[in-house]
Design a protein around this motif. Structure first.
Motif, mmCIF file in Angstrom:
data_model
loop_
_atom_site.group_PDB
_atom_site.id
_atom_site.type_symbol
_atom_site.label_atom_id
_atom_site.label_comp_id
_atom_site.label_asym_id
_atom_site.label_seq_id
_atom_site.Cartn_x
_atom_site.Cartn_y
_atom_site.Cartn_z
ATOM 1 N N LEU A 1 -25.081 24.905 13.635
ATOM 2 C CA LEU A 1 -25.483 24.099 14.790
ATOM 3 C C LEU A 1 -24.470 22.995 15.059
ATOM 4 O O LEU A 1 -24.089 22.746 16.210
ATOM 5 C CB LEU A 1 -26.871 23.497 14.559
ATOM 6 C CG LEU A 1 -28.053 24.473 14.580
ATOM 7 C CD1 LEU A 1 -29.332 23.752 14.168
ATOM 8 C CD2 LEU A 1 -28.207 25.082 15.965
ATOM 9 N N ARG A 2 -24.022 22.349 13.994
ATOM 10 C CA ARG A 2 -23.028 21.275 14.156
ATOM 11 C C ARG A 2 -21.691 21.839 14.635
ATOM 12 O O ARG A 2 -21.016 21.255 15.485
ATOM 13 C CB ARG A 2 -22.855 20.516 12.845
ATOM 14 C CG ARG A 2 -24.068 19.693 12.432
ATOM 15 C CD ARG A 2 -23.743 18.773 11.264
ATOM 16 N NE ARG A 2 -23.454 19.534 10.045
ATOM 17 C CZ ARG A 2 -24.382 19.902 9.156
ATOM 18 N NH1 ARG A 2 -25.658 19.582 9.343
ATOM 19 N NH2 ARG A 2 -24.030 20.569 8.060
ATOM 20 N N ALA A 3 -21.311 22.978 14.100
ATOM 21 C CA ALA A 3 -20.014 23.560 14.451
ATOM 22 C C ALA A 3 -19.969 24.007 15.908
ATOM 23 O O ALA A 3 -18.910 23.990 16.535
ATOM 24 C CB ALA A 3 -19.715 24.744 13.531
ATOM 25 N N VAL B 1 -26.466 41.031 8.214
ATOM 26 C CA VAL B 1 -27.437 40.923 9.305
ATOM 27 C C VAL B 1 -28.084 39.541 9.324
ATOM 28 O O VAL B 1 -28.170 38.897 10.380
ATOM 29 C CB VAL B 1 -28.500 42.036 9.211
ATOM 30 C CG1 VAL B 1 -29.527 41.870 10.327
ATOM 31 C CG2 VAL B 1 -27.847 43.408 9.304
ATOM 32 N N ALA B 2 -28.529 39.065 8.166
ATOM 33 C CA ALA B 2 -29.143 37.733 8.108
ATOM 34 C C ALA B 2 -28.137 36.651 8.488
ATOM 35 O O ALA B 2 -28.468 35.695 9.201
ATOM 36 C CB ALA B 2 -29.689 37.476 6.705
ATOM 37 N N GLN B 3 -26.893 36.799 8.038
ATOM 38 C CA GLN B 3 -25.866 35.810 8.362
ATOM 39 C C GLN B 3 -25.555 35.819 9.855
ATOM 40 O O GLN B 3 -25.432 34.761 10.481
ATOM 41 C CB GLN B 3 -24.612 36.097 7.543
ATOM 42 C CG GLN B 3 -24.798 35.864 6.046
ATOM 43 C CD GLN B 3 -23.595 36.290 5.237
ATOM 44 O OE1 GLN B 3 -22.854 37.194 5.627
ATOM 45 N NE2 GLN B 3 -23.383 35.659 4.098
ATOM 46 N N HIS B 4 -25.423 37.002 10.422
ATOM 47 C CA HIS B 4 -25.145 37.100 11.853
ATOM 48 C C HIS B 4 -26.317 36.571 12.681
ATOM 49 O O HIS B 4 -26.110 35.948 13.738
ATOM 50 C CB HIS B 4 -24.847 38.548 12.234
ATOM 51 C CG HIS B 4 -23.607 39.089 11.588
ATOM 52 N ND1 HIS B 4 -23.262 40.432 11.612
ATOM 53 C CD2 HIS B 4 -22.620 38.470 10.901
ATOM 54 C CE1 HIS B 4 -22.132 40.603 10.964
ATOM 55 N NE2 HIS B 4 -21.718 39.439 10.526
ATOM 56 N N ALA B 5 -27.542 36.800 12.202
ATOM 57 C CA ALA B 5 -28.718 36.297 12.911
ATOM 58 C C ALA B 5 -28.690 34.778 12.980
ATOM 59 O O ALA B 5 -29.075 34.178 13.997
ATOM 60 C CB ALA B 5 -29.993 36.773 12.219
ATOM 61 N N ALA B 6 -28.205 34.136 11.912
ATOM 62 C CA ALA B 6 -28.109 32.668 11.908
ATOM 63 C C ALA B 6 -27.099 32.193 12.940
ATOM 64 O O ALA B 6 -27.317 31.186 13.636
ATOM 65 C CB ALA B 6 -27.730 32.183 10.510
ATOM 66 N N VAL B 7 -25.980 32.911 13.072
ATOM 67 C CA VAL B 7 -24.965 32.557 14.063
ATOM 68 C C VAL B 7 -25.528 32.728 15.474
ATOM 69 O O VAL B 7 -25.333 31.871 16.354
ATOM 70 C CB VAL B 7 -23.700 33.416 13.882
ATOM 71 C CG1 VAL B 7 -22.707 33.161 15.021
ATOM 72 C CG2 VAL B 7 -23.046 33.124 12.538
#
Length: 282
Positions: free
Chosen positions: A60-62, A81-87
């Motif tokens: 969010l900050r980035a 998948v979980a990492q990409h979902a966060a992005v």
């Protein structure tokens, strides 16, 4: 402002370099897990921000103030998948105008085991409501160039690709294409199938190595399990050995071939040839 995730990786760094040739450094954000690794980019005026796929708040900050984001697929197979979902969630909150994603060549129909997480990520992107462009990258020629020292040592190039033709391209070509797409308008909704202009079999790669080495380097085609076992014996992690062996078998089924020339059309020039890239290694 354009944010590039995974900016200290092999592809991400090349994307940043290509963007620097096209826009002011201050409008580029290099989002990276360890900002100290990109001190040289910060000195050039690039905004280097801490971002970790496993830390949603950092994303969010980035992404604050971002117009466009390039999501370079995570290198952590099995966790992507979980990492990409966060992005994707962070991009939604930032209300970005374009999210570009580095997917896999013909991800929607690819037989590669590697395709599954890309398919799942593409589904998340479709459901996100974000303006999205898909950069479906083919195989990196560097993936095979890494085998040259072993092939020279043993006089044989090993694989499981059979007679499959591989339309790979240099990592720098894919990076430049990403920079071009990110700096163009009206890219939302587009899908680029990106691959090299010419294709080769691994036997033809072995012949190219032979020309440079001045002696015969043969290609030996192996069953998938045997090739994977040899990769394990060479010290590769189990997951990577399985991925490479599976990808070779996929190549034998045409998974790494494409003759649409969309990559060179984006670049406005031919992609780097296999011969030139092999010559550079020698």
């Amino acid at each position: 402002m354009i944010v590039v995730t995974g900016a200290s990786g092999q592809l991400g760094r090349l994307v940043i370099d290509s963007l620097l040739a096209r826009m002011p450094a201050g409008q580029i954000v290099a989002a990276v897990r360890n900002p100290e690794r990109l001190a040289d980019l910060a000195q050039l005026g690039v905004q280097v921000r801490q971002a970790d796929y496993n830390q949603p708040d950092s994303l969010l900050r980035a992404f604050a103030g971002a117009d466009k984001v390039l999501l370079i697929s995570s290198s952590e197979v099995g966790q992507r998948v979980a990492q990409h979902a966060a992005v994707i969630a962070a991009a939604q909150q930032a209300k970005v105008k374009l999210l570009a994603y580095t997917s896999l060549l013909h991800a929607d129909r690819s037989p590669l085991g590697l395709a599954t997480e890309h398919q799942q990520t593409e589904a998340l992107l479709r459901d996100s409501g974000l303006p999205v462009v898909l950069l479906r990258n083919g195989w990196y020629t560097e993936n095979y160039l890494a085998s040259i020292p072993s092939a020279l040592e043993h006089g044989v190039l090993l694989g499981s690709a059979g007679e499959g033709r591989i339309a790979s391209a240099a990592r720098a070509d894919y990076a430049e294409a990403a920079a071009i797409v990110l700096t163009r308008e009206q890219q939302a909704g587009l899908v680029y199938e990106l691959a090299g202009d010419s294709a080769y079999t691994l036997a033809e790669l072995a012949a190219e190595l032979s020309r440079h080495a001045g002696r015969t380097i043969a290609y030996q085609d192996l069953p998938q399990a045997e090739f994977q076992s040899i990769l394990l014996g060479a010290g590769l992690p189990e997951g990577l050995a399985a991925l490479l062996a599976d990808s070779d078998v996929g190549a034998s089924q045409g998974a790494l071939f494409d003759d649409s020339h969309q990559l060179s059309e984006l670049l406005g020039r031919p992609t780097m040839s296999l011969a030139a890239l092999v010559a550079a290694v020698f």
